[in-house]
Design an enzyme around this catalytic site. Structure first.
Site, mmCIF file in Angstrom:
data_model
loop_
_atom_site.group_PDB
_atom_site.id
_atom_site.type_symbol
_atom_site.label_atom_id
_atom_site.label_comp_id
_atom_site.label_asym_id
_atom_site.label_seq_id
_atom_site.Cartn_x
_atom_site.Cartn_y
_atom_site.Cartn_z
ATOM 1 C CG LEU A 125 -3.008 -24.153 35.908
ATOM 2 C CD1 LEU A 125 -1.979 -23.534 36.862
ATOM 3 C CD2 LEU A 125 -2.703 -25.657 35.765
ATOM 4 C CD GLN A 336 -17.369 -45.227 8.743
ATOM 5 O OE1 GLN A 336 -17.324 -44.037 9.033
ATOM 6 N NE2 GLN A 336 -17.518 -45.655 7.499
ATOM 7 C CD GLU A 363 -8.791 -32.336 35.210
ATOM 8 O OE1 GLU A 363 -8.078 -33.104 35.868
ATOM 9 O OE2 GLU A 363 -9.967 -32.054 35.493
ATOM 10 C CB THR A 365 -2.569 -31.734 25.461
ATOM 11 O OG1 THR A 365 -1.161 -31.609 25.718
ATOM 12 C CG2 THR A 365 -3.202 -30.346 25.408
ATOM 13 C CB SER A 366 -2.561 -36.738 24.083
ATOM 14 O OG SER A 366 -3.875 -37.208 24.258
#
Ligand code: CAA
Length: 385
Positions: A125, A336, A363, A365-366
């Protein structure tokens, strides 16, 4: 409300966990370092039935539900997300799309090969200038009567160097905008399909991500998926399912980082006691466990809704959003907790941190997930009681 997995789902989890520990863990650091495609591991995943888990047995698949697929993805992603992205694209973007929207002939021709892992698929895509804004397809599929002629370039294609078929999204009627877009099954052996450069990536480095060029590729009419102009909706609907796969990958990455952190924190001593007994570290573990549990409930619910035949569009966007944010946040924390050891490859958490980043990007983005969720709120489809 029942939060228990069925016996079958628990058996799938156990099998995937054992497989990941025995077959994927050895060599995972080297494969990542050398960008070495996990050919042998993919072959073994195929033997285990992980490449076509949800495909109907009549087409050679495992006939399992989405929850089983999610728990398998989760366990494999705890160890090797290069393998789990190969698995995710094949299961949810390629097999599922063909099974849900393909013709009987397409299903019979392609699904047995894909479900058995004899063939691997890619979902094409994204383009150099159409990533998040996916309606702006420049790849063209010219209608020539009994075939289409495809020309264009696709970017960031997972399995790009190894796949045997591509689901290609291309524009046929530019004047119709997204309603002029079509989806096609293209065999990579066909003339004019050219595999371009392999990407040198931050994470999921053993998976092969390529640019693909289509130069006058002749695609028979019977290889179009759905009605003329259905291609964009096909891509969106397929991605809604795919996002559950990536959400479960993110969940696994977070879970892997958490398990390693708990073990390390109980063993490593500082100031006269295990670091897990220092509140600074104990609270990190507590936040990790809580956030992972919250994400898990949302990912499993999205899969369950899909299995019930319910609308899962918002649920999958929410699941991917939360799980990928949790994976990124807590893999940083895992490094960390491990201190200097976390910064070197041998302890695995730095790889999990690099792998986590892509789950916030591919797939959708946020930010794209937030677009999907917020539009569904405005349509009145989501509410809080
Ligand atoms: N199912 C079916 N149809 C859908 C749908 C869905 N889930 N979502 C939208 N549609 C339909 C709409 O109904 C609309 O159709 P009509 O106009 O006929 O009503 C049409 O699609 C266009 O929808 P929008 O107007 O909402 O389109 P938009 O341009 O505003 O974009 C978007 C919507 C959500 C931002 C979309 O472009 C998008 O999801 N972008 C991200 C693309 C993406 O996820 N790319 C990932 C690449 S694949 C990958 O990463 C694979 C890999 O290798 C790992």
């Amino acid at each position: 409300m029942n939060f228990e997995l069925t016996e079958e789902q628990m058996a799938v989890r156990e099998a995937a966990r054992d497989f990941a520990q025995l077959e994927l863990l050895p060599g995972v650091i080297e494969r990542d370092k050398n960008m070495q495609y996990p050919a042998e591991q993919v072959r073994k995943m195929a033997e285990m039935g992980f490449l076509g888990m949800m495909v109907d047995p009549q087409y050679g698949g495992g006939g399992m539900d989405t929850v089983s697929y999610v728990v398998a993805m989760e366990e494999i992603s705890k160890v090797d997300s290069s393998c789990s992205v190969i698995m995710s694209v094949n299961n949810s973007l390629v097999c599922w799309g063909i099974e849900k929207y393909g013709t009987e002939e397409q299903k019979q021709k392609y699904l047995p090969k894909l479900a058995s892992g004899e063939w691997i698929g890619s979902f094409c895509l994204s383009e150099p200038e159409a990533g998040s804004d996916a309606t702006k397809q420049r790849t063209t599929a010219e209608d020539k009567g009994d075939y289409y002629l495809i020309n264009g370039i696709k970017n960031w294609i997972t399995n790009g160097g190894t796949s045997n078929i591509h689901i290609v999204i291309a524009q046929t009627h530019p004047e119709l905008g997204h309603r002029g877009i079509n989806a096609f099954i293209v065999e990579t052996s066909w003339e004019g399909v050219e595999i371009g450069a392999k990407e040198d990536k931050m994470g999921i480095r053993a998976s092969d991500t390529h640019t693909i060029m289509y130069n006058n590729v002749k695609v028979p009419k019977e290889n179009r998926i759905g009605e003329d102009g259905f291609g964009f909706k096909f891509a969106m609907a397929t991605l809604a399912g795919g996002r559950i796969g990536i959400a479960s990958q993110a969940l696994g990455i977070a879970g892997g980082a958490y398990e390693l952190s708990v073990a390390y924190a109980k063993e490593r001593e500082a100031f006269g006691k295990p670091i897990a007994n220092h509140q600074a570290i104990a609270f990190k573990l507590a936040r990790m466990a809580t956030d992972i549990e919250a994400a898990k409930l949302m990912v499993y619910r999205a899969a369950w809704l899909k299995d019930q035949g319910e609308d899962f569009n918002s649920a999958s966007a929410m699941a991917k959003y939360i799980a990928s944010e949790v994976a990124m946040k807590h893999t940083v924390e895992a490094v960390q907790i491990h201190g200097g050891y976390g910064y070197v490859k041998e302890y695995h958490v730095e790889r999990l941190m690099r792998d986590a980043k892509i789950t916030q990007i591919y797939e959708g983005t946020s930010e794209i997930q937030l677009i999907v969720i917020s539009r569904n709120i405005l349509k009145g489809q989501l509410y809080v009681k």
